[in-house]
Scaffold this active site. Sequence first.
Site, PDB file in Angstrom:
ATOM      1  N   TYR A   1      -1.883  -1.838  10.581  1.00  0.00           N
ATOM      2  CA  TYR A   1      -2.036  -2.007   9.124  1.00  0.00           C
ATOM      3  C   TYR A   1      -0.783  -1.520   8.382  1.00  0.00           C
ATOM      4  O   TYR A   1      -0.212  -2.230   7.555  1.00  0.00           O
ATOM      5  CB  TYR A   1      -3.272  -1.226   8.648  1.00  0.00           C
ATOM      6  CG  TYR A   1      -3.512  -1.308   7.159  1.00  0.00           C
ATOM      7  CD1 TYR A   1      -3.987  -2.478   6.585  1.00  0.00           C
ATOM      8  CD2 TYR A   1      -3.250  -0.219   6.324  1.00  0.00           C
ATOM      9  CE1 TYR A   1      -4.201  -2.561   5.219  1.00  0.00           C
ATOM     10  CE2 TYR A   1      -3.475  -0.297   4.955  1.00  0.00           C
ATOM     11  CZ  TYR A   1      -3.945  -1.470   4.407  1.00  0.00           C
ATOM     12  OH  TYR A   1      -4.158  -1.561   3.053  1.00  0.00           O
TER      13      TYR A   1
ATOM     14  N   SER B   1       0.872  -1.193   0.000  1.00  0.00           N
ATOM     15  CA  SER B   1       0.000   0.000   0.000  1.00  0.00           C
ATOM     16  C   SER B   1       0.898   1.228   0.000  1.00  0.00           C
ATOM     17  O   SER B   1       2.053   1.170   0.454  1.00  0.00           O
ATOM     18  CB  SER B   1      -0.868  -0.005   1.259  1.00  0.00           C
ATOM     19  OG  SER B   1      -1.428   1.271   1.480  1.00  0.00           O
TER      20      SER B   1
HETATM   21  N1  LIG Z   1      -8.860  -0.531  -0.955  1.00  0.00           N
HETATM   22  C1  LIG Z   1      -7.785   0.224  -0.821  1.00  0.00           C
HETATM   23  O1  LIG Z   1      -7.853   1.466  -0.829  1.00  0.00           O
HETATM   24  C2  LIG Z   1      -6.435  -0.432  -0.661  1.00  0.00           C
HETATM   25  C3  LIG Z   1      -5.303   0.392  -0.740  1.00  0.00           C
HETATM   26  C4  LIG Z   1      -4.047  -0.182  -0.607  1.00  0.00           C
HETATM   27  C5  LIG Z   1      -3.929  -1.556  -0.413  1.00  0.00           C
HETATM   28  N2  LIG Z   1      -5.047  -2.327  -0.336  1.00  0.00           N
HETATM   29  C6  LIG Z   1      -4.880  -3.769  -0.135  1.00  0.00           C
HETATM   30  O2  LIG Z   1      -5.529  -4.459  -1.183  1.00  0.00           O
HETATM   31  C7  LIG Z   1      -5.924  -5.764  -0.715  1.00  0.00           C
HETATM   32  C8  LIG Z   1      -7.388  -5.972  -1.049  1.00  0.00           C
HETATM   33  O3  LIG Z   1      -8.139  -5.005  -0.314  1.00  0.00           O
HETATM   34  P1  LIG Z   1      -9.628  -4.574  -0.712  1.00  0.00           P
HETATM   35  O4  LIG Z   1      -9.716  -3.131  -0.460  1.00  0.00           O
HETATM   36  O5  LIG Z   1      -9.974  -5.131  -2.032  1.00  0.00           O
HETATM   37  O6  LIG Z   1     -10.443  -5.285   0.473  1.00  0.00           O
HETATM   38  P2  LIG Z   1     -11.660  -6.332   0.477  1.00  0.00           P
HETATM   39  O7  LIG Z   1     -12.689  -5.965  -0.516  1.00  0.00           O
HETATM   40  O8  LIG Z   1     -12.052  -6.425   1.914  1.00  0.00           O
HETATM   41  O9  LIG Z   1     -10.965  -7.696   0.019  1.00  0.00           O
HETATM   42  C9  LIG Z   1     -10.113  -8.388   0.890  1.00  0.00           C
HETATM   43  C10 LIG Z   1      -9.867  -9.762   0.303  1.00  0.00           C
HETATM   44  O10 LIG Z   1      -8.943 -10.476   1.156  1.00  0.00           O
HETATM   45  C11 LIG Z   1      -9.502 -11.747   1.446  1.00  0.00           C
HETATM   46  N3  LIG Z   1      -9.126 -12.210   2.787  1.00  0.00           N
HETATM   47  C12 LIG Z   1      -9.143 -11.501   3.942  1.00  0.00           C
HETATM   48  N4  LIG Z   1      -8.805 -12.295   4.972  1.00  0.00           N
HETATM   49  C13 LIG Z   1      -8.589 -13.535   4.453  1.00  0.00           C
HETATM   50  C14 LIG Z   1      -8.237 -14.783   5.010  1.00  0.00           C
HETATM   51  N5  LIG Z   1      -8.034 -14.956   6.320  1.00  0.00           N
HETATM   52  N6  LIG Z   1      -8.091 -15.853   4.182  1.00  0.00           N
HETATM   53  C15 LIG Z   1      -8.301 -15.709   2.851  1.00  0.00           C
HETATM   54  N7  LIG Z   1      -8.645 -14.555   2.256  1.00  0.00           N
HETATM   55  C16 LIG Z   1      -8.789 -13.482   3.061  1.00  0.00           C
HETATM   56  C17 LIG Z   1     -11.019 -11.540   1.391  1.00  0.00           C
HETATM   57  O11 LIG Z   1     -11.646 -12.777   1.100  1.00  0.00           O
HETATM   58  P3  LIG Z   1     -12.666 -13.539   2.084  1.00  0.00           P
HETATM   59  O12 LIG Z   1     -13.397 -12.534   2.885  1.00  0.00           O
HETATM   60  O13 LIG Z   1     -13.522 -14.317   1.112  1.00  0.00           O
HETATM   61  O14 LIG Z   1     -11.819 -14.418   2.897  1.00  0.00           O
HETATM   62  C18 LIG Z   1     -11.139 -10.592   0.215  1.00  0.00           C
HETATM   63  O15 LIG Z   1     -11.167 -11.301  -0.993  1.00  0.00           O
HETATM   64  C19 LIG Z   1      -5.603  -5.789   0.788  1.00  0.00           C
HETATM   65  O16 LIG Z   1      -4.354  -6.419   0.985  1.00  0.00           O
HETATM   66  C20 LIG Z   1      -5.509  -4.307   1.138  1.00  0.00           C
HETATM   67  O17 LIG Z   1      -4.703  -4.070   2.263  1.00  0.00           O
HETATM   68  C21 LIG Z   1      -6.304  -1.792  -0.462  1.00  0.00           C
END
Ligand SMILES: NC(=O)c1ccc[n+]([C@@H]2O[C@H](COP(=O)([O-])OP(=O)(O)OC[C@H]3O[C@@H](n4cnc5c(N)ncnc54)[C@H](OP(=O)(O)O)[C@@H]3O)[C@@H](O)[C@H]2O)c1
Length: 256
Positions: free
Chosen positions: A155, A142
């Site tokens: 985080y 991130s």
């Molecule tokens: N959104 C942003 O602004 C942003 C910015 C920078 C970085 N990121 C990073 O991008 C990634 C995706 O984030 P997002 O915003 O798309 O969030 P999200 O919609 O909440 O997606 C998170 C994903 O991670 C999976 N996950 C979480 N815990 C898990 C576990 N114990 N086992 C297996 N899968 C797991 C979830 O699947 P299940 O619930 O089906 O398990 C889901 O598919 C994360 O690493 C986040 O830190 C996001």
Amino acid sequence: MTSASLSGRRIWLTGASSGIGRAVAQELVRRGSLVAASGRNVTALQDLSAKCGPDRLIPVPFDATDRSATTAAARTVQARLGGVDIAFFNAGTCEYVDPRRFDSRLFERVVQTNFMSMVYGIEAVLPLLRESRTPYLVGMSSTVAYGCLPRAEAYGATKAAIKYMLESLRLDLAAEQIPVSVVCPGFVRTPLTDLNDFPMPFRIEVDEAARRIADGMARQDPEIHFPKRFSIPFKLLAMLPAGLYNRVAARLVRAS
Ligand SMILES: NC(=O)c1ccc[n+]([C@@H]2O[C@H](COP(=O)([O-])OP(=O)(O)OC[C@H]3O[C@@H](n4cnc5c(N)ncnc54)[C@H](OP(=O)(O)O)[C@@H]3O)[C@@H](O)[C@H]2O)c1
């Protein structure tokens, strides 16, 4: 490497049941990749498979915080795809710290889900990548890894640790011609950021994020960061002397 080179690649993608991962999975399928999509939510993965085509996207559900489940999932991916060319560890969560109730269990949860899940994944997939003619490793960090932000003690620490680990690994895997990319998005509209109670400057839509990531993967950019109007000023900001940086950062993400 050109954009066409994602075509025909066998890709294991975690965090594919929601948000950025789900959009990336769809974008990769559009570009001709064969995707093994992971997450815990079986229904969401099955829906995605039906949408993308069951022959193009194969659900491989597992809990990424479980080391033996990760090893078993890697074996399933290998069997279902016939090999792994690209592994993209994207699964993650976010919990903000309240310094008045500093709780080590929150840190354990976030470290386990964001950092250790990636370590388990790399451990399981490296032997499989070594069998590919075009191996490539990608991990989700991130822009928060560039500089500290309020309440991001857990985080942000995991995302900084991920960035360091992947950059270190890039040096070590160069001899084996295994490139490593670290993905550093700014704010992207997903179920995760929908929970945030502070302003998110330059937040972009998930489809744009997916295109940026797929473009970066096609070029094998060592660092895939976007949107540039946020990530570049943030990088520059982080180079300021600590006193000055603190004053600006404290205002950046203030709780409403
Ligand atoms: N959104 C942003 O602004 C942003 C910015 C920078 C970085 N990121 C990073 O991008 C990634 C995706 O984030 P997002 O915003 O798309 O969030 P999200 O919609 O909440 O997606 C998170 C994903 O991670 C999976 N996950 C979480 N815990 C898990 C576990 N114990 N086992 C297996 N899968 C797991 C979830 O699947 P299940 O619930 O089906 O398990 C889901 O598919 C994360 O690493 C986040 O830190 C996001």
